[in-house]
Design an enzyme around this catalytic site. Sequence first.
Site, PDB file in Angstrom:
ATOM      1  N   ASP A   1      15.967  44.376 107.623  1.00 57.26           N
ATOM      2  CA  ASP A   1      14.704  44.121 108.317  1.00 57.26           C
ATOM      3  C   ASP A   1      13.554  43.941 107.332  1.00 57.26           C
ATOM      4  O   ASP A   1      13.607  44.406 106.184  1.00 57.26           O
ATOM      5  CB  ASP A   1      14.367  45.290 109.245  1.00 57.26           C
ATOM      6  CG  ASP A   1      14.997  45.139 110.619  1.00 57.26           C
ATOM      7  OD1 ASP A   1      15.541  44.061 110.909  1.00 57.26           O
ATOM      8  OD2 ASP A   1      14.947  46.098 111.404  1.00 57.26           O
TER       9      ASP A   1
ATOM     10  N   LYS B   1      12.116  41.070 111.582  1.00 56.41           N
ATOM     11  CA  LYS B   1      11.565  41.084 112.936  1.00 56.41           C
ATOM     12  C   LYS B   1      10.261  41.870 112.862  1.00 56.41           C
ATOM     13  O   LYS B   1      10.252  43.055 112.577  1.00 56.41           O
ATOM     14  CB  LYS B   1      12.516  41.750 113.938  1.00 56.41           C
ATOM     15  CG  LYS B   1      13.827  41.026 114.107  1.00 56.41           C
ATOM     16  CD  LYS B   1      14.661  41.635 115.217  1.00 56.41           C
ATOM     17  CE  LYS B   1      14.113  41.313 116.573  1.00 56.41           C
ATOM     18  NZ  LYS B   1      14.162  39.884 116.906  1.00 56.41           N
TER      19      LYS B   1
ATOM     20  N   MET C   1       3.236  50.006 116.849  1.00 49.96           N
ATOM     21  CA  MET C   1       2.949  48.621 117.240  1.00 49.96           C
ATOM     22  C   MET C   1       1.816  48.547 118.260  1.00 49.96           C
ATOM     23  O   MET C   1       1.867  47.795 119.232  1.00 49.96           O
ATOM     24  CB  MET C   1       4.222  47.961 117.802  1.00 49.96           C
ATOM     25  CG  MET C   1       5.350  47.870 116.786  1.00 49.96           C
ATOM     26  SD  MET C   1       6.946  47.361 117.491  1.00 49.96           S
ATOM     27  CE  MET C   1       7.538  48.924 118.179  1.00 49.96           C
TER      28      MET C   1
END
Length: 265
Positions: free
Chosen positions: A45, A67, A183
Site C-alpha cells: 500500500d 489506495k 480519513m
Amino acid sequence: MNALPEAAAARRPTVTLVGAGPGDPELLTVKAVKAIRRASVLLVDDLVSEGVLRYARRSARVVRVGKRGGCSSTPQDFIGRLMLNEALKGERVVRLKGGDPFIFGRGGEEQEHLRAAGVEVEVVNGITAGLAATTSLGAPLTHRDHAHGVIFVTGHARSDGAPLDWPQLAATAAQGFTLVIYMGVAQAAQLEAGLLSGLPAGTPLAIVQHASLPGQRQALSTLGQLQATLEREGLGSPAVIIVGDVLRGLAAASAAASPFSAAAA
C-alpha cells in the site's frame, strides 16, 4: 477426514495480510518482519514507508497497489485477483498494509475473497495509526478519570452507503469515550458540525499527520476550531483526528498557551 501431511499442508496456497504499522519501521512486530522476509511477492500500500521494505528479500517482487482517498487508486478487484493468482502459482504472498489490516485496511474484504477461492489467509496485526498518533502526543486513548472507552471511526463512508451519523457519535462520546477519526480531513465541515450537536465546542482535539514518521506534524485545538486549525496549520491527509478529554493532560503541560484553557471550555 484425515489431515494432510505437514509437507503437503505447507504447499497450500496462502496469503499473509501484514500490518506494517503507522510508518516507523521500529514499530513493526517481530512476526511482521519474519513474514516480510519470507515473501516472494509483496503487494504494498501507499502508506507503507520505504523503511519497512528494507526487510524484504532482494529477490522478492514488490508490487505497488496504492489506495489513498482523493488520489488515483489501484482498483480493489485488481488487488484481489493479483493476490489470488500469485498464491495459486505457489508464491509466498504478503499483502502489506499501513497500520493494521483489520482496522480500516479492507483486510476483512480481502480475507473473504481469498477464502472463497480456497486460499488460506494468515493475519499479522500492526499498530494502528490512531494509537500511534495519540501516543506520539504523550496522551492515552483511555484514562480512568477521562475516558473508559475508545471509538475508532472512519470519516470516509462508502459512496453507496448511508452517511455517518455524527450527532449520534457525539452523544456516545459524551458518555466518556475518546473518538479517533481516520480519513476525516476531507469531511471536516460535516464532522465538526455534527459533533458539536452533542459535544462542547471546547472539547479537546488533536490532528496528527504522518504519525510516527520523521515528517510528523500535529496541532492541538478544540472541536469548535477544527476547520480553522486545519486551514491555519496546512494539515492534510493522511491524518488522524482525536477528540476527547484524554487530551486535557496536554493542556497542563503547555500551560497558558494551550487552546484547552478554561475560557475555551
